[in-house]
Design a protein around this motif. Structure first.
Motif: not given
Length: 413
Positions: A62-85
């Motif tokens: 088992e793996w446990q999440v120890t730290k999680y910082t959210q949400p994404h604050e990318c602006t629209v220009q950063f949102n390239q939708r890397p779907a295929d990857k």
């Protein structure tokens, strides 16, 4: 949050980012630690999204999440939708696995539609094909390993069903050239089918069809007809291709194991050269005890392709082949000769007893085509892209189900 293993954790992270149109990078991955962040974590302006996880101590996976910082604050220009990857074949495999289990023929285009509807992204044909391939191997076993497992599986099949005929041979087909590896030939005929064939009419339809699995090959099969005009599966064989060697091997085993005690037998097939070679070389097929008859549908198709695709000619060829009396046969042939001399020459060059009912002397029992074997081929279409051991297993399951259904129907009469 705890995940059962690392692949499950990684899929969850990938799915989350894909659904939100974001990308992430791995900062570091060690044996027991993993940290990822948004691709724009160090950009200006930066996105603070990060996730850290560790493997639990001990023998646990088992793996446990120890730290999680959210949400994404990318602006629209950063949102390239890397779907295929992010939409990996493993992720697609999880999505389509229930559908592939229910129908191994599930089409690639349908997989692409499923992924688009679920994740809102388009994937390539190659990735969809690879995902389906992984699903099939998860459910039915590895393609290469299946060839190694087949002999042991067939031996177990014989032990559980005494009297079942199985023969396996590894051979190198010279017709395919020196660049091809040895191919496993397999022949099997189940005991219940062999026992019941004595009550069937002495006619066997043989045919071959392509396999679509990783190593290709062909599936040869033979089926009979019951007195109620029901299809009766008899024997199967996996070979590398439809050639002289494979057809000779298959028909020899068919003659030795399926109808060795019948006084007469009729085999209906197309005009494949490999079947001609078998009748010229297999002793059990010589001497007149086994009659060779041609499928009228294939004869008509050859006329259409060699002469002309005319509806009237198509009808006349069929009427000539199925004519009950010789006078009717000559009448139809005369009509063909007047208008289509080339078609008449082609038909006249074939022995009339091979393709006509009027000259058959009753050997083919009115069975004019290989439709029984074609129908059986179609019913097995769903398993033709599976590993070879799965093909044998599914033919046995289909035969068992067929016999059970017919027994139930007979008891209800």
């Amino acid at each position: 949050m705890v995940f059962p293993d690392f692949p499950t954790l990684k899929k969850a992270v990938g799915t989350y980012n894909m659904l939100h149109g974001r990308d992430y990078i791995t900062n570091h991955k060690k044996r027991a630690n993993w940290k990822v962040s948004c691709t724009h974590y160090i950009s200006t302006p930066s996105c603070p999204w990060t996730l850290s996880a560790k493997k639990l101590h001990g023998a646990s996976t088992e793996w446990q999440v120890t730290k999680y910082t959210q949400p994404h604050e990318c602006t629209v220009q950063f949102n390239q939708r890397p779907a295929d990857k992010l939409c990996t074949s493993s992720l697609i495999c999880d999505l389509i696995f229930p559908k592939i289990t229910a129908d191994p023929q599930y089409k690639i285009k349908h997989i692409q539609v499923d992924v688009r509807q679920r994740f809102g992204v388009d994937i390539s044909y190659r990735k969809a094909w690879y995902a389906r391939h992984k699903c099939i191997e998860m459910q039915y076993g590895n393609y290469q390993q299946s060839y190694n497992e087949l002999p042991q599986f067939c031996r177990q099949l014989q032990l559980s069903n005494p009297g079942t005929i199985v023969e396996i041979m590894t051979t190198h087909n010279a017709e395919r050239g020196t660049g091809y590896a040895n191919f496993l030939y397999a022949f099997w005929a189940f005991k219940p089918a062999l026992d019941g064939f004595r009550y069937c009419i002495p006619v066997i339809c043989v045919d071959g069809t392509h396999l679509y699995n990783r190593y290709k090959g062909h599936l040869l099969l033979a089926c009979g007809y019951t007195a109620n005009k029901e299809i009766y599966p008899l024997a199967y064989s996996i070979v590398d291709s439809e050639n002289n060697a494979s057809w000779t091997w298959f028909l020899r085993l068919l003659a030795e194991n399926v109808f060795p005690h019948h006084n007469s037998m009729c085999i209906v097939s197309d005009r494949h050269a490999g079947i001609d070679a078998a009748f010229n070389s297999v002793e059990q097929l010589k001497g007149g005890r086994v009659k060779r008859r041609f499928c009228l549908r294939h004869i008509r198709s050859n006329v259409m392709s060699r002469v002309t695709r005319n509806r009237r000619l198509r009808k006349l060829v069929w009427e000539a082949g199925t004519a009950v009396t010789r006078d009717q046969f000559l009448q139809h042939m005369h009509a063909i000769q007047i208008k289509w001399p080339a078609a008449y020459a082609y038909l006249a060059d074939i022995d009339f007893d091979k393709w006509t009912l009027s000259h058959d002397d009753g050997h083919r029992y009115g069975i004019m085509t290989t439709n029984p074997s074609e129908s059986l081929n179609n019913s097995l279409k769903c398993c033709r892209m599976l590993p070879v051991t799965a093909i044998v297993r599914m033919t046995f399951h289909k035969l068992r189900t067929m016999f059970a259904d017919r027994r139930t129907a007979g008891e209800g009469m």
